[in-house]
Design a protein around this motif. Sequence first.
Motif, mmCIF file in Angstrom:
data_model
loop_
_atom_site.group_PDB
_atom_site.id
_atom_site.type_symbol
_atom_site.label_atom_id
_atom_site.label_comp_id
_atom_site.label_asym_id
_atom_site.label_seq_id
_atom_site.Cartn_x
_atom_site.Cartn_y
_atom_site.Cartn_z
ATOM 1 N N VAL A 78 0.868 -1.177 0.000
ATOM 2 C CA VAL A 78 0.000 0.000 0.000
ATOM 3 C C VAL A 78 0.905 1.227 0.000
ATOM 4 N N LEU A 79 0.818 2.019 -1.037
ATOM 5 C CA LEU A 79 1.657 3.199 -1.199
ATOM 6 C C LEU A 79 0.881 4.437 -0.780
ATOM 7 N N VAL A 80 1.453 5.208 0.117
ATOM 8 C CA VAL A 80 0.782 6.396 0.645
ATOM 9 C C VAL A 80 1.662 7.613 0.408
ATOM 10 N N SER A 81 1.075 8.658 -0.139
ATOM 11 C CA SER A 81 1.738 9.951 -0.294
ATOM 12 C C SER A 81 0.682 10.957 -0.720
ATOM 13 N N ARG A 82 1.102 12.179 -0.972
ATOM 14 C CA ARG A 82 0.129 13.224 -1.287
ATOM 15 C C ARG A 82 -0.316 13.213 -2.743
ATOM 16 N N THR A 83 0.558 12.784 -3.666
ATOM 17 C CA THR A 83 0.320 12.999 -5.097
ATOM 18 C C THR A 83 -0.072 11.707 -5.797
ATOM 19 N N GLN A 84 -1.327 11.622 -6.211
ATOM 20 C CA GLN A 84 -1.866 10.413 -6.822
ATOM 21 C C GLN A 84 -1.076 9.992 -8.053
ATOM 22 N N SER A 85 -0.745 10.930 -8.930
ATOM 23 C CA SER A 85 -0.083 10.566 -10.188
ATOM 24 C C SER A 85 1.290 9.943 -9.943
ATOM 25 N N LYS A 86 2.030 10.469 -8.988
ATOM 26 C CA LYS A 86 3.344 9.895 -8.672
ATOM 27 C C LYS A 86 3.206 8.512 -8.055
ATOM 28 N N LEU A 87 2.212 8.350 -7.191
ATOM 29 C CA LEU A 87 1.968 7.037 -6.597
ATOM 30 C C LEU A 87 1.610 6.011 -7.669
ATOM 31 N N ASP A 88 0.779 6.405 -8.603
ATOM 32 C CA ASP A 88 0.369 5.490 -9.677
ATOM 33 C C ASP A 88 1.572 5.027 -10.485
ATOM 34 N N ALA A 89 2.525 5.948 -10.728
ATOM 35 C CA ALA A 89 3.711 5.602 -11.511
ATOM 36 C C ALA A 89 4.555 4.553 -10.795
ATOM 37 N N VAL A 90 4.698 4.694 -9.475
ATOM 38 C CA VAL A 90 5.469 3.708 -8.701
ATOM 39 C C VAL A 90 4.710 2.386 -8.624
ATOM 40 N N ALA A 91 3.415 2.455 -8.389
ATOM 41 C CA ALA A 91 2.597 1.250 -8.255
ATOM 42 C C ALA A 91 2.611 0.411 -9.523
ATOM 43 N N ALA A 92 2.820 1.048 -10.664
ATOM 44 C CA ALA A 92 2.845 0.316 -11.937
ATOM 45 C C ALA A 92 3.975 -0.706 -11.985
ATOM 46 N N ASP A 93 4.990 -0.531 -11.163
ATOM 47 C CA ASP A 93 6.136 -1.450 -11.134
ATOM 48 C C ASP A 93 5.962 -2.586 -10.130
ATOM 49 N N ILE A 94 4.846 -2.594 -9.400
ATOM 50 C CA ILE A 94 4.665 -3.542 -8.295
ATOM 51 C C ILE A 94 3.496 -4.465 -8.621
ATOM 52 N N PRO A 95 3.714 -5.791 -8.584
ATOM 53 C CA PRO A 95 2.654 -6.727 -9.001
ATOM 54 C C PRO A 95 1.354 -6.596 -8.229
ATOM 55 N N SER A 96 1.427 -6.393 -6.911
ATOM 56 C CA SER A 96 0.224 -6.297 -6.090
ATOM 57 C C SER A 96 0.302 -5.028 -5.250
ATOM 58 N N ALA A 97 -0.353 -3.977 -5.723
ATOM 59 C CA ALA A 97 -0.216 -2.668 -5.064
ATOM 60 C C ALA A 97 -1.545 -1.931 -5.077
ATOM 61 N N ARG A 98 -1.718 -1.092 -4.045
ATOM 62 C CA ARG A 98 -2.812 -0.138 -3.975
ATOM 63 C C ARG A 98 -2.214 1.207 -3.595
ATOM 64 N N VAL A 99 -2.864 2.276 -4.021
ATOM 65 C CA VAL A 99 -2.373 3.603 -3.673
ATOM 66 C C VAL A 99 -3.430 4.339 -2.853
ATOM 67 N N VAL A 100 -2.951 5.127 -1.899
ATOM 68 C CA VAL A 100 -3.824 5.966 -1.077
ATOM 69 C C VAL A 100 -3.205 7.353 -1.042
ATOM 70 N N ALA A 101 -3.846 8.316 -1.699
ATOM 71 C CA ALA A 101 -3.358 9.693 -1.684
ATOM 72 C C ALA A 101 -3.862 10.373 -0.416
ATOM 73 N N ALA A 102 -2.928 10.803 0.424
ATOM 74 C CA ALA A 102 -3.307 11.405 1.704
ATOM 75 C C ALA A 102 -2.186 12.284 2.214
ATOM 76 N N ASP A 103 -2.563 13.368 2.873
ATOM 77 C CA ASP A 103 -1.614 14.279 3.506
ATOM 78 C C ASP A 103 -1.481 13.882 4.972
ATOM 79 N N LEU A 104 -0.366 13.255 5.322
ATOM 80 C CA LEU A 104 -0.200 12.711 6.663
ATOM 81 C C LEU A 104 0.120 13.770 7.709
ATOM 82 N N SER A 105 0.222 15.023 7.300
ATOM 83 C CA SER A 105 0.414 16.095 8.279
ATOM 84 C C SER A 105 -0.905 16.539 8.894
#
Length: 252
Positions: free
Chosen positions: A34-61
């Motif tokens: 599960v990839l978490v960060s603020r920017t959905q598009s960047k997360l999607d790019a990283v997740a594309a390299d991972i066989p089993s991944a989900r992304v959650v765009a969130a500001d952890l501050s």
Amino acid sequence: MERFTGKTVIVTGASSGIGAATARRFGREGANVVLVSRTQSKLDAVAADIPSARVVAADLSTRDGVRTAASGAREAFGRVDVLVNNAGTAVMGSIEEVGEDGWSEVMETDVTGVWRLTKALWPDLKASGGNVVMTSSVSGIGGDWGMHAYNAAKGAITNLTRALALDARESGVRVNAVNPSFTKTELTSGMVENDALVAKFLERIPLGRPAEPEDIADVIAFLASDDARFVNGVNLPVDGGLSASNGQPPQA
């Protein structure tokens, strides 16, 4: 190796740098990531390299961002085995130069957000017999010129790691941290482009180069694995030998 097959690993700050390298490393070892960060598009790019991944765009501050991250991570694969608290930011400047907003940004992201997300997912980690790996820094072990806010934040993470490991005595949850030195990431891109500054860093690093994100990711994966099953409450320098020095300059 497939040390994490069937396990779910949450990586914050996963859109670039150490976080992205860490997410990919766990993915190569069979984890659901599960990839978490603020920017959905960047997360999607990283997740594309991972066989089993989900992304959650969130500001952890923010509280809402932590709630979004915790619920999204929990729902993604139905369990949580490893939490990698990697998200962070830095503000440069002396105490005369850094204002309330800069100080708060660093503390809310690097410390409070880490505490909130760890607290939110602690029941899940207890249930799975999981563990937490923090990204601290050599800046959380000693001070830097002009980085007091970052030093304070990473110092907090360094000692939070130790204290949580003690508090987890009855739960079986392990808590450890990596403490990287100068690493090539988006956060340090301005430093990497400064040849004179890089040369000064390399004078102090026995291995003679900055770290690559993958250098840190590999150690995070070790700490999260059963290979480190008796490692707990540790702040592990991943610094090319920087901390081996007493601070005196190289001798001719």
